[in-house]
Design an enzyme around this catalytic site. Structure first.
Site, PDB file in Angstrom:
ATOM      1  N   LYS A  87       0.852  -1.203   0.000  1.00 16.20           N
ATOM      2  CA  LYS A  87       0.000   0.000   0.000  1.00 16.20           C
ATOM      3  C   LYS A  87       0.881   1.244   0.000  1.00 16.20           C
ATOM      4  CE  LYS A  87      -3.705  -2.568   0.817  1.00 16.20           C
ATOM      5  NZ  LYS A  87      -4.377  -3.067  -0.392  1.00 16.20           N
ATOM      6  N   HIS A 105      14.108  -7.207  -4.681  1.00 16.30           N
ATOM      7  CA  HIS A 105      13.920  -8.486  -5.392  1.00 16.30           C
ATOM      8  C   HIS A 105      14.049  -8.375  -6.912  1.00 16.30           C
ATOM      9  CE1 HIS A 105      12.749 -10.499  -1.757  1.00 16.30           C
ATOM     10  NE2 HIS A 105      11.646  -9.780  -1.585  1.00 16.30           N
ATOM     11  N   ASP A 121      15.096  -6.720   5.845  1.00 12.31           N
ATOM     12  CA  ASP A 121      13.769  -7.166   5.432  1.00 12.31           C
ATOM     13  C   ASP A 121      13.563  -8.643   5.808  1.00 12.31           C
ATOM     14  OD1 ASP A 121      11.687  -5.944   3.177  1.00 12.31           O
ATOM     15  OD2 ASP A 121      11.697  -8.139   3.208  1.00 12.31           O
ATOM     16  N   HIS A 155      12.345 -10.804   4.003  1.00 12.58           N
ATOM     17  CA  HIS A 155      12.645 -11.615   2.821  1.00 12.58           C
ATOM     18  C   HIS A 155      14.115 -11.439   2.421  1.00 12.58           C
ATOM     19  CE1 HIS A 155       8.281 -10.675   2.597  1.00 12.58           C
ATOM     20  NE2 HIS A 155       8.187 -11.932   2.194  1.00 12.58           N
ATOM     21  N   ASP A 188       8.774  -5.912   7.648  1.00 10.48           N
ATOM     22  CA  ASP A 188       7.872  -7.069   7.596  1.00 10.48           C
ATOM     23  C   ASP A 188       8.359  -8.198   8.496  1.00 10.48           C
ATOM     24  OD1 ASP A 188      10.038  -7.402   5.929  1.00 10.48           O
ATOM     25  OD2 ASP A 188       8.867  -7.858   4.129  1.00 10.48           O
TER      26      ASP A 188
HETATM   27 ZN   LIG Z   1       9.959  -8.274   2.539  1.00 14.71          ZN
END
Ligand SMILES: [Zn+2]
Length: 374
Positions: free
Chosen positions: A23, A133, A168, A170, A257
């Site tokens: 968002k 990414h 992060d 990820h 996150d």
């Molecule tokens: Zn992430």
């Protein structure tokens, strides 16, 4: 010395779509909270309106064919061949203006890199950046253009040695891959293990190749890792690497996150653990380019990045969130009234096993990587 906060309301011309977890409003809320706390009027702060990158900047890393596909998709429609570049329904939707969105995000990262590299200040923060990414010719994980890679390439062009530190949840796979064969950039990524989370990479044995052997560092954590385990591993691994590598600039991806309440991941950090890490980074990095990143609980993003910006400027914040922000946050359904308010994660019944796993990874890094690079 000044610190630059780089931002523009132009980000709101773009939207990943109503059901997409990323968002863009989170950037506006972060800006409003930072402004509400008075953190843009400090003598140390230089507010810098973001400027778009140009196409040549993007071509420094991405293939021309891929950039053409992004441009073509900027009408918000799928075209033949788009799918072969990772574009389409799902993680990387085509939406109107997506190429311009990528130019804005990358431009702000380049401004941050130049600001710090040219010695105009010690630190710069682009909250829209950190899209780690994206690959050379492949959109991935909500990322179309890899602004961290392009920012780091700019720093390398200016003769700098760079550490890229990625917090992060990820794995920072696109950045790792871009610098896997060089010793001029050390990438360090702390993340939830690829065994349980996208993109499925970032295991401790991915250490770089050729001249880059030892210069890719991965700290994968098991699901439910908490503040204590995470901060312990950070302290064991990151400060010795920074002291050993002696970078001119540290580029951090500050994804949030990792938090317990994040809907997409399984780590159990809180804003208190995040704060400890940010305070430590502040002591470790003399020249600091800070980028945003993931974060899908919008309230966490605004509060954590505001705290990060306060730490970068050596300011302690009141716990009560400013009224000007609360009014805006309430309009999008956010109820938290305090800076460090949040759900407390339960203690995992498997904590002993998890601790053992984190210790195993840290020992591996100390035995395999430290002798090569320190
Ligand atoms: Zn992430």
């Amino acid at each position: 010395m000044k610190n630059a906060f780089i931002y523009t309301d132009a980000y709101f011309d773009f939207d990943y779509g109503p059901t997409h977890p990323l968002k863009i409003i989170r950037l506006k809320l972060t800006y409003e909270l930072i402004r509400g706390y008075g953190l843009l009027k400090l003598p140390s702060v230089q507010f810098t309106p973001a400027m778009k990158a140009n196409e040549e900047d993007l071509a420094r890393f991405h293939s021309l064919e891929y950039l053409d596909a992004l441009k073509q998709s900027s009408d918000g429609r799928l075209h033949g061949g788009s799918i072969s570049y990772g574009l389409g329904p799902g993680d990387n939707p085509v939406f109107p203006g997506l190429f311009d969105w990528s130019l804005w995000v990358t431009g702000a990262t380049l401004q941050a890199a130049d600001f710090v590299s040219e010695g105009r200040g010690d630190a710069a923060f682009n909250i829209a950046g950190g899209l780690h990414h994206a690959h050379e010719a492949w959109a991935s994980g909500f990322c179309y253009v890899n602004d961290p890679v392009i920012g780091i390439l700019r720093l390398l062009d200016q003769g700098k040695r760079v550490i890229y530190l990625d917090l992060d949840a990820h794995h920072g796979d696109g950045v790792q891959k871009a610098f896997y064969h060089t010793d001029r950039v050390m990438t360090i990524s702390l993340h939830e293990s690829g065994a349980t989370l996208f993109p499925g990479s970032g295991f401790e044995h991915e250490i770089g190749e050729g001249a880059g052997e030892g210069y890719s560092v991965n700290v994968p954590f098991p699901p439910y890792t908490d503040d204590e385990m995470y901060t312990w591993a950070f302290e064991e691994v990151v400060p010795p690497l920074i002291h050993g590598f002696m970078p001119d600039v540290v580029v951090t991806q500050l994804g949030v996150d990792t938090f317990y309440s994040d809907p997409l991941t399984n780590l159990h950090l809180t804003i208190r653990g995040y704060e400890k890490i940010l305070r430590r980074i502040k002591t470790l990095c003399k020249r600091w380019v800070a980028l945003g990143g993931g974060g899908y609980d919008v309230s966490n993003v605004a509060r954590a990045w505001t705290l990060a910006w306060a730490i970068m400027n050596g300011i302690e914040l009141e716990e009560e969130l400013p009224e000007s922000y609360l009014a805006k946050a309430a309009k999008v359904g956010l109820r938290e009234r305090r800076l460090r308010e949040g759900l407390k994660p339960p203690i995992s019944p498997h904590r002993g096993e998890m601790e053992g796993e984190v210790k195993r990874v840290v020992t591996y890094i100390k035995e395999t990587i430290f002798p090569k690079v320190i």
